[in-house]
Design a protein around this motif. Structure first.
Motif, short mmCIF file in Angstrom:
data_model
loop_
_atom_site.label_atom_id
_atom_site.label_comp_id
_atom_site.label_asym_id
_atom_site.label_seq_id
_atom_site.Cartn_x
_atom_site.Cartn_y
_atom_site.Cartn_z
N GLU A 14 0.83 -1.21 0.00
CA GLU A 14 0.00 0.00 0.00
C GLU A 14 0.87 1.26 0.00
O GLU A 14 0.54 2.25 -0.68
CB GLU A 14 -0.93 0.00 1.22
N GLU A 15 1.97 1.25 0.73
CA GLU A 15 2.87 2.42 0.76
C GLU A 15 3.50 2.66 -0.60
O GLU A 15 3.63 3.81 -1.05
CB GLU A 15 3.95 2.21 1.82
N LYS A 16 3.91 1.60 -1.30
CA LYS A 16 4.50 1.76 -2.64
C LYS A 16 3.49 2.35 -3.61
O LYS A 16 3.80 3.24 -4.41
CB LYS A 16 5.00 0.42 -3.15
N LYS A 17 2.21 1.84 -3.58
CA LYS A 17 1.18 2.40 -4.43
C LYS A 17 0.93 3.87 -4.10
O LYS A 17 0.71 4.69 -4.99
CB LYS A 17 -0.12 1.61 -4.26
N CYS A 18 0.99 4.18 -2.79
CA CYS A 18 0.76 5.58 -2.36
C CYS A 18 1.84 6.50 -2.91
O CYS A 18 1.56 7.62 -3.33
CB CYS A 18 0.71 5.65 -0.83
N VAL A 19 3.11 6.01 -2.94
CA VAL A 19 4.20 6.83 -3.46
C VAL A 19 3.99 7.13 -4.94
O VAL A 19 4.13 8.27 -5.41
CB VAL A 19 5.55 6.13 -3.22
N LYS A 20 3.62 6.11 -5.71
CA LYS A 20 3.41 6.32 -7.15
C LYS A 20 2.25 7.28 -7.40
O LYS A 20 2.35 8.20 -8.23
CB LYS A 20 3.11 4.98 -7.81
N LEU A 64 4.84 13.50 1.71
CA LEU A 64 4.72 12.08 1.37
C LEU A 64 4.44 11.24 2.61
O LEU A 64 3.59 10.32 2.59
CB LEU A 64 5.99 11.61 0.67
N HIS A 65 5.12 11.52 3.72
CA HIS A 65 4.89 10.77 4.96
C HIS A 65 3.46 10.97 5.48
O HIS A 65 2.86 10.05 6.05
CB HIS A 65 5.90 11.20 6.02
N ALA A 66 2.94 12.18 5.29
CA ALA A 66 1.56 12.42 5.73
C ALA A 66 0.57 11.57 4.95
O ALA A 66 -0.42 11.06 5.52
CB ALA A 66 1.23 13.91 5.58
N GLU A 67 0.81 11.39 3.64
CA GLU A 67 -0.08 10.55 2.85
C GLU A 67 0.06 9.08 3.23
O GLU A 67 -0.92 8.33 3.29
CB GLU A 67 0.24 10.73 1.35
N GLN A 68 1.30 8.62 3.50
CA GLN A 68 1.50 7.22 3.89
C GLN A 68 0.89 6.94 5.26
O GLN A 68 0.46 5.80 5.52
CB GLN A 68 2.99 6.91 3.90
N ALA A 69 0.84 7.91 6.13
CA ALA A 69 0.27 7.68 7.46
C ALA A 69 -1.22 7.40 7.39
O ALA A 69 -1.78 6.71 8.26
CB ALA A 69 0.54 8.89 8.35
N LYS A 70 -1.88 7.92 6.36
CA LYS A 70 -3.31 7.65 6.22
C LYS A 70 -3.59 6.18 5.95
O LYS A 70 -4.68 5.67 6.27
CB LYS A 70 -3.88 8.52 5.10
N ILE A 71 -2.62 5.48 5.32
CA ILE A 71 -2.80 4.05 5.03
C ILE A 71 -2.85 3.24 6.31
O ILE A 71 -3.55 2.23 6.42
CB ILE A 71 -1.67 3.55 4.10
N HIS A 72 -2.09 3.67 7.32
CA HIS A 72 -1.99 2.89 8.57
C HIS A 72 -3.25 3.01 9.42
O HIS A 72 -3.41 2.24 10.38
CB HIS A 72 -0.77 3.35 9.38
N ASP A 73 -4.11 3.99 9.16
CA ASP A 73 -5.24 4.25 10.04
C ASP A 73 -6.19 3.04 10.09
O ASP A 73 -6.62 2.62 11.16
CB ASP A 73 -6.00 5.49 9.56
N LYS A 74 -6.51 2.45 8.91
CA LYS A 74 -7.48 1.36 8.92
C LYS A 74 -6.92 0.12 9.62
O LYS A 74 -7.66 -0.60 10.33
CB LYS A 74 -7.90 1.01 7.50
N TYR A 75 -5.63 -0.16 9.48
CA TYR A 75 -5.03 -1.31 10.18
C TYR A 75 -5.00 -1.08 11.69
O TYR A 75 -5.23 -2.01 12.47
CB TYR A 75 -3.61 -1.55 9.66
#
Length: 359
Positions: A14-20, A64-75
């Motif tokens: 998910e983080e790799k997809k978020c970076v792209k 970029l870190h702020a966008e990746q942090a949103k991925i961790h919320d659901k987990y």
């Protein structure tokens, strides 16, 4: 375990997809294939997307870190819901006057419970009180033993002193013979007379006074020095003229006079005042009359409209019978209350805030 590794792999993908996606969202491609940073405060232009990708990752990593942090919320939310003991904020418990408000952790998922901390706090306070009492008793015991030891040493020293005294009271009756050699009785001091002989004394003579050398005056003076001396003499003469009272007769003035106040202002003073006046086409008012020299001095400087007459200025001020003038220039008498009356007149509507000067 396997479940944790599986979740970690999912998060990394998910983080790799978020970076792209984030790079694509912040990339602006021009018609010639060049890529530009979309941040309004940057707007840098690069050759292609490859260089722009490095720029975004290195120069704007916080976004970029702020966008990746949103991925961790659901987990994180799923893990929190599966926990039986969920972490929640601490509860504040009132434990009375001595302990106040104490934060306590709340435990239990189905039935949250906050344990009462007051019994534990009372136990700790009682333990601390017993420890302080024990320390105080130990300290008192040490002090008592030290005092007894010092008393024992004092008694031993007193016993030695008694053994050294031969007879006690007999020594006191025997006088100062048995006293230590270093003892000095101030009441039994011997008088010794010393004879002073002043014969064959060499008295040195007093030192000679040094004679001061007189400085020789220079006989040849330059023309500039002579001119400076002449100006100094003129100034001194003007000052002396000012200090010399004018001959007056009391009956010739319509107002009371004081011989110490009748001193004419020197010409040098009016020259100094003339530098402050913008033009000579003004009317000057001097209320204090002495001998009429004021008009002569000012007229010689070009001021022809000068009012200085032999009248009682205080009566004229009361009757408002004063001339029309532009500026008040005077050298007032400094005895009695003349200065106070002059300042009072200068603050009235009759003077009308016109400029004034005291020589």
């Amino acid at each position: 375990d396997e479940s944790t590794d599986k979740l970690a792999m999912e998060v990394e993908e998910e983080e790799k997809k978020c970076v792209k996606q984030w790079v694509e969202a912040h990339c602006l491609v021009d018609g010639d294939g060049r890529a530009r940073c979309s941040f309004h405060f940057c707007r840098k232009l690069f050759k292609d997307k490859k260089f722009l990708h490095k720029h975004l990752v290195k120069k704007h990593p916080e976004y970029l870190h702020a966008e990746q942090a949103k991925i961790h919320d659901k987990y994180m939310m799923n893990s929190w819901e599966e926990e039986t003991v969920r972490p929640i904020p601490q509860a504040i418990v009132d434990c009375g006057q001595h302990h106040g408000y104490v934060p306590v952790c709340v435990v239990g998922a189905a039935e949250p419970i906050a344990p009462d901390p007051e019994p534990q706090l009372h136990a700790k306070a009682e333990e601390r009180r017993l420890r302080l009492e024990e320390e105080r008793r130990a300290y008192d015991e040490e002090q008592r033993l030290a005092f007894e030891e010092s008393q024992r040493h004092n008694q031993n020293d007193r016993g030695r002193d008694d053994d050294n005294d031969d007879g006690g009271k007999d020594d006191d009756a025997g006088g100062a013979d048995n006293r230590p050699a270093r003892f000095v009785d101030v009441d039994d001091m011997k008088e010794e007379k010393v004879q002073l002989v002043f014969e064959n004394l060499d008295i040195p003579p007093p030192p000679k006074k040094k004679k001061k050398k007189k400085k020789k005056r220079k006989e040849n003076k330059s023309s500039e020095d002579e001119k400076a001396d002449d100006d100094t003499l003129k100034t001194k003469s003007n000052i002396l003229q000012c200090k010399q009272p004018c001959p007056i007769e009391a009956a010739s003035f319509p107002f009371p006079t004081d011989p110490d106040d009748h001193c004419e202002t020197p010409m040098e003073a009016y020259k100094h005042v003339s530098y402050l006046l913008a033009t000579t086409n003004i009317s000057i008012y001097d209320p204090y009359y002495c001998n009429g020299t004021v008009k002569r001095h000012l007229s010689s400087l070009g001021y022809n409209t000068v009012y200085n007459e032999k009248v009682d200025c205080y009566r004229a001020w009361e009757q408002t019978s004063i001339p029309n003038y532009d500026v008040l220039i005077t050298n007032p008498p400094y005895s009695s209350d003349h200065i106070a009356k002059l300042i009072q007149y200068l603050t009235t509507k009759t003077h009308n805030n016109r400029p004034w000067c005291l020589c």
